[in-house]
Write a protein that holds these residues in place. Structure first.
Motif, PDB file in Angstrom:
ATOM      1  N   TRP A   1      21.231  -2.998 -29.509  1.00 32.01           N
ATOM      2  CA  TRP A   1      20.212  -2.036 -29.911  1.00 32.01           C
ATOM      3  C   TRP A   1      19.872  -1.154 -28.703  1.00 32.01           C
ATOM      4  O   TRP A   1      19.928  -1.593 -27.554  1.00 32.01           O
ATOM      5  CB  TRP A   1      18.938  -2.752 -30.363  1.00 32.01           C
ATOM      6  N   VAL A   2      19.486   0.080 -29.007  1.00 30.28           N
ATOM      7  CA  VAL A   2      19.096   1.010 -27.945  1.00 30.28           C
ATOM      8  C   VAL A   2      17.731   1.583 -28.289  1.00 30.28           C
ATOM      9  O   VAL A   2      17.494   2.037 -29.422  1.00 30.28           O
ATOM     10  CB  VAL A   2      20.123   2.152 -27.794  1.00 30.28           C
TER      11      VAL A   2
ATOM     12  N   HIS B   1      13.340  -4.464 -17.627  1.00 29.94           N
ATOM     13  CA  HIS B   1      14.596  -5.175 -17.397  1.00 29.94           C
ATOM     14  C   HIS B   1      15.746  -4.633 -18.251  1.00 29.94           C
ATOM     15  O   HIS B   1      16.922  -4.930 -18.010  1.00 29.94           O
ATOM     16  CB  HIS B   1      14.410  -6.671 -17.674  1.00 29.94           C
ATOM     17  N   LEU B   2      15.385  -3.841 -19.282  1.00 28.88           N
ATOM     18  CA  LEU B   2      16.407  -3.259 -20.160  1.00 28.88           C
ATOM     19  C   LEU B   2      16.666  -1.788 -19.848  1.00 28.88           C
ATOM     20  O   LEU B   2      17.488  -1.149 -20.517  1.00 28.88           O
ATOM     21  CB  LEU B   2      15.980  -3.389 -21.628  1.00 28.88           C
ATOM     22  N   ALA B   3      15.973  -1.241 -18.850  1.00 33.35           N
ATOM     23  CA  ALA B   3      16.015   0.207 -18.590  1.00 33.35           C
ATOM     24  C   ALA B   3      17.420   0.779 -18.456  1.00 33.35           C
ATOM     25  O   ALA B   3      17.705   1.864 -18.990  1.00 33.35           O
ATOM     26  CB  ALA B   3      15.188   0.519 -17.348  1.00 33.35           C
ATOM     27  N   PRO B   4      18.389   0.117 -17.764  1.00 29.41           N
ATOM     28  CA  PRO B   4      19.738   0.711 -17.629  1.00 29.41           C
ATOM     29  C   PRO B   4      20.457   0.903 -18.971  1.00 29.41           C
ATOM     30  O   PRO B   4      21.396   1.689 -19.052  1.00 29.41           O
ATOM     31  CB  PRO B   4      20.475  -0.294 -16.737  1.00 29.41           C
ATOM     32  N   LYS B   5      20.019   0.148 -20.006  1.00 28.01           N
ATOM     33  CA  LYS B   5      20.688   0.259 -21.305  1.00 28.01           C
ATOM     34  C   LYS B   5      19.768   0.828 -22.377  1.00 28.01           C
ATOM     35  O   LYS B   5      19.908   0.544 -23.567  1.00 28.01           O
ATOM     36  CB  LYS B   5      21.191  -1.115 -21.744  1.00 28.01           C
ATOM     37  N   MET B   6      18.828   1.654 -21.935  1.00 24.78           N
ATOM     38  CA  MET B   6      17.916   2.311 -22.859  1.00 24.78           C
ATOM     39  C   MET B   6      17.988   3.831 -22.639  1.00 24.78           C
ATOM     40  O   MET B   6      18.458   4.309 -21.595  1.00 24.78           O
ATOM     41  CB  MET B   6      16.485   1.824 -22.629  1.00 24.78           C
ATOM     42  N   GLY B   7      17.522   4.587 -23.616  1.00 26.21           N
ATOM     43  CA  GLY B   7      17.416   6.026 -23.479  1.00 26.21           C
ATOM     44  C   GLY B   7      18.569   6.788 -24.131  1.00 26.21           C
ATOM     45  O   GLY B   7      19.636   6.241 -24.434  1.00 26.21           O
ATOM     46  N   SER B   8      18.326   8.075 -24.352  1.00 26.63           N
ATOM     47  CA  SER B   8      19.293   8.916 -25.068  1.00 26.63           C
ATOM     48  C   SER B   8      20.572   9.144 -24.274  1.00 26.63           C
ATOM     49  O   SER B   8      21.663   9.257 -24.852  1.00 26.63           O
ATOM     50  CB  SER B   8      18.653  10.259 -25.417  1.00 26.63           C
ATOM     51  N   VAL B   9      20.453   9.199 -22.926  1.00 27.91           N
ATOM     52  CA  VAL B   9      21.662   9.412 -22.121  1.00 27.91           C
ATOM     53  C   VAL B   9      22.597   8.218 -22.247  1.00 27.91           C
ATOM     54  O   VAL B   9      23.813   8.364 -22.436  1.00 27.91           O
ATOM     55  CB  VAL B   9      21.281   9.660 -20.645  1.00 27.91           C
TER      56      VAL B   9
ATOM     57  N   ALA C   1      24.288   8.147 -25.737  1.00 26.63           N
ATOM     58  CA  ALA C   1      25.414   9.073 -25.886  1.00 26.63           C
ATOM     59  C   ALA C   1      26.670   8.513 -25.240  1.00 26.63           C
ATOM     60  O   ALA C   1      27.767   8.570 -25.810  1.00 26.63           O
ATOM     61  CB  ALA C   1      25.047  10.426 -25.285  1.00 26.63           C
ATOM     62  N   LYS C   2      26.550   7.939 -24.043  1.00 25.37           N
ATOM     63  CA  LYS C   2      27.719   7.374 -23.363  1.00 25.37           C
ATOM     64  C   LYS C   2      28.273   6.176 -24.127  1.00 25.37           C
ATOM     65  O   LYS C   2      29.486   5.991 -24.237  1.00 25.37           O
ATOM     66  CB  LYS C   2      27.336   6.964 -21.948  1.00 25.37           C
ATOM     67  N   LEU C   3      27.359   5.334 -24.628  1.00 25.56           N
ATOM     68  CA  LEU C   3      27.782   4.162 -25.400  1.00 25.56           C
ATOM     69  C   LEU C   3      28.578   4.570 -26.634  1.00 25.56           C
ATOM     70  O   LEU C   3      29.656   4.022 -26.917  1.00 25.56           O
ATOM     71  CB  LEU C   3      26.544   3.359 -25.803  1.00 25.56           C
TER      72      LEU C   3
END
Length: 629
Positions: free
Chosen positions: A218-219, A254-262, A265-267
């Motif tokens: 999930w993002v 702790h989830l910040a590197p795998k959150m957000g719109s940027v 898009a990469k995922l």
């Protein structure tokens, strides 16, 4: 191996070509549906538009209440190294949009062009390509509302967007995803509006997969607030603000590197590239099958024709030869119909000859009338020869009817075979004008063959009356004079005795004849010869003429079919379209073109098939050159 950019770019080009050709999916397994795509779904107020704008980094989508997206929007993102951002629409390929407010207006106008101002929904997509250094190579499809049809396709990646302030289990997007993708293999979950949750609550159970597990992570997304939208806050600033929110959040840090719109898009870009690579063999297989199917259909309806006069003339001649082959097969027995001609000769003609009113014509009363009128006031010197000739001429006159009826019957059969042959010539089906021209020319030739056949069979009948078979009447005369001698020539002793008896009987017969003549004759003087016969002789004359006519009938029964076949069937087989060939050889290019006019719907279908064939061939070539570099 091919790069991510080249593979996604390949799919983008094929998608655009599909759209141009009207392949939007929904009818069997089309090429559009075989291409891996990312479909964005979400209920009203889920933040779907804000997610798309965050991924793009631009504010460009229409906004409003209700269902704003009424046509699928195929959003193709192209990363460029440097330069000014711009957008292009497939329906306006030569126009670059650098003002993204104008992009929003163009989406609205193009939607209304197809759906009108109503709330109707269309499956015809709008293609929008955005070129920017702030995007990753990715293709997203923004679907109208919760469109189930598109996401049912196995190659569709589902981006299910749900707001954090709503129970995920009852989320419209998740319910739809669960229905079409129960294992969650194709679904990416996105949670929006995390910053709007009640204090003291969070969405960790969802983001960490405990509340509703998917095969993919999930993002979480933090969209611009309505106040930011009203103030036209820059999207790049909104991205930075979003990233700061996750990095500083006590719940989601702790989830910040795998959150957000940027990150989202990469995922999606990486996953789409992986799926494309996996699906290439099946896409190529589908393309090859479609190429074979289209080639077969083009062969069935006919390939395009050259536009120059020589090519058109060649095509017409080839089509005529194809028709001629089918027509000959009907005549020769390869196809049904030719046997009906034999039926005319074997059944119709003999039956007609049997029905001729010869009994009435050769009755004693009519023979008396004809014989009596034949010589007028002149007495018969030896035999009523003119009476014989008139009786024979009158009898033979009846034969013209059956003869001409046979000609007409065969003519009708040949015309019907022409009609059937045209209908059965597959190559001609696409050219109704040429069908009519061939039919007219063939029927014109058949009319000429019929006229010549009529003249020929009439001549056959007339020849029989013009010159009679003398030996037949000589034998009758000899038989009347020496009937015993004609019956048996093998025994000389018996012959002599019979001759003696015959001499006596003949003398007696002549005596009886004279007595009968004296009784019935009308004499002009005591020494005048008799000029009329009694009923016995009239019946005898009728019998003799009937025997002769029977002999002639047997002859005509054999010669009439020969004449009909020679003049009609043989000529139809040899030269049915000779006149037509001579005519088209003198026609100009424009006239030849009119003969090859086709059904407009068939021409449109061929043109569409040719375009699809080119699409598939080009797609196959591009896949071969890109996928295995």
């Amino acid at each position: 191996m091919a790069t991510m950019e080249s593979l996604i770019g390949l799919v983008n080009r094929i998608q655009m070509a599909c759209t141009v050709l009207g392949d939007h999916g929904g009818e069997g397994m089309s090429l559009w549906e075989a291409l891996p795509t990312v479909a964005v779904v979400g209920g009203q107020s889920s933040g779907k538009s804000s997610v798309l704008e965050s991924v793009v980094g631009r504010d460009f989508l229409p906004r409003g209440s209700g269902i704003v997206t009424r046509r699928p929007l195929v959003l193709q993102l192209h990363k460029i190294e440097r330069g000014t951002e711009y957008a292009e629409f497939l329906h306006a390929p030569r126009k670059k949009f650098t003002d993204f407010a104008a992009v929003r207006k163009e989406i609205e106008d193009e939607t209304e062009r197809v759906t009108g101002r109503s709330k109707a929904i269309s499956n015809r997509p709008i293609h929008l390509s955005i070129y920017s250094p702030n995007v990753v190579n990715l293709t997203l499809i923004d679907l109208p509302g919760l469109t189930k049809v598109a996401v049912e396709v196995p190659n569709c990646i589902i981006l299910a967007i749900s707001p954090a302030n709503q129970d995920i289990a009852t989320s419209d997007a998740i319910k739809l995803a669960r229905e079409v993708d129960p294992t969650g293999e194709r679904t990416f979950g996105v949670v929006t509006k995390l910053d709007l949750m009640d204090k003291g609550t969070n969405c960790l159970d969802v983001l960490e997969g405990r509340s509703y597990r998917l095969q993919h992570p999930w993002v979480g997304i933090v969209n611009r607030s309505q106040a930011d939208i009203n103030k036209n806050v820059d999207m790049m600033a909104a991205r930075r603000k979003e990233q700061e929110y996750f990095e500083t959040s006590p719940d989601y840090g702790h989830l910040a590197p795998k959150m957000g719109s940027v990150y989202l898009a990469k995922l999606l870009s990486r996953h789409l590239e992986t799926v494309i690579r996996q699906k290439i063999p099946s896409i190529v297989a589908l393309i090859n099958k479609n190429i074979d199917d289209i080639n077969a259909e083009l062969d069935r309806i006919g390939r395009p024709i050259g536009t120059d006069g020589g090519a058109q003339l060649y095509t017409i001649l080839e089509l005529c030869r194809a028709f001629d082959r089918v027509f000959k097969e009907h005549l020769d027995g390869g196809r049904p119909g030719g046997d009906r001609i034999y039926g005319v000769f074997d059944h119709q003609l003999p039956a007609a000859l049997k029905k001729l009113p010869l009994d009435r014509h050769l009755s004693a009363s009519n023979v008396r009338k004809v014989v009596s009128e034949a010589d007028g006031y002149q007495p018969h010197l030896v035999a009523p020869e003119q009476g014989y000739r008139r009786l024979i001429d009158g009898s033979l006159g009846y034969f013209k009817g059956p003869a001409e009826a046979s000609v007409d019957a065969v003519h009708f059969i040949l015309k019907e075979l022409v009609r059937k042959s045209i209908a059965e010539t597959v190559e001609l089906k696409r050219f109704p004008s040429l069908q009519a021209d061939i039919a007219a020319a063939a029927n014109e030739s058949l009319e000429k063959f019929r006229d010549e056949s009529r003249k020929t069979v009439s001549r056959l009948v007339e020849m029989e009356s013009t010159y009679l078979t003398v030996d037949f009447f000589r034998k009758i005369h000899e038989s009347d004079r020496n009937p015993r001698d004609m019956s048996d020539k093998n025994s000389k002793d018996d012959k002599h005795s019979r001759d003696d008896k015959h001499s006596r009987d003949d003398k007696h017969s002549r005596d009886d004849k004279h007595s009968r003549d004296d009784k019935y004759s009308n004499r002009s003087g005591p020494n005048a010869a008799p000029d009329r016969y009694d009923d016995y002789h009239f019946r005898k004359i009728g019998s003799n003429v009937s025997a002769y006519i029977g002999m002639v009938s047997d002859t005509l029964r054999n010669t009439i079919p020969k004449a009909v076949v020679y003049c009609q069937v043989r000529e139809a087989r040899r030269s049915l379209l000779n006149l037509f060939y001579a005519q088209i050889g003198r026609k100009e290019k424009e006239q030849l073109g009119k003969m090859l006019d086709e059904d407009p719907s068939l021409m449109e279908k061929r043109e569409m098939l040719a375009k699809r064939l080119q699409l598939y061939k080009t797609s196959r070539d591009e896949i071969d050159s890109v996928a295995w570099k």
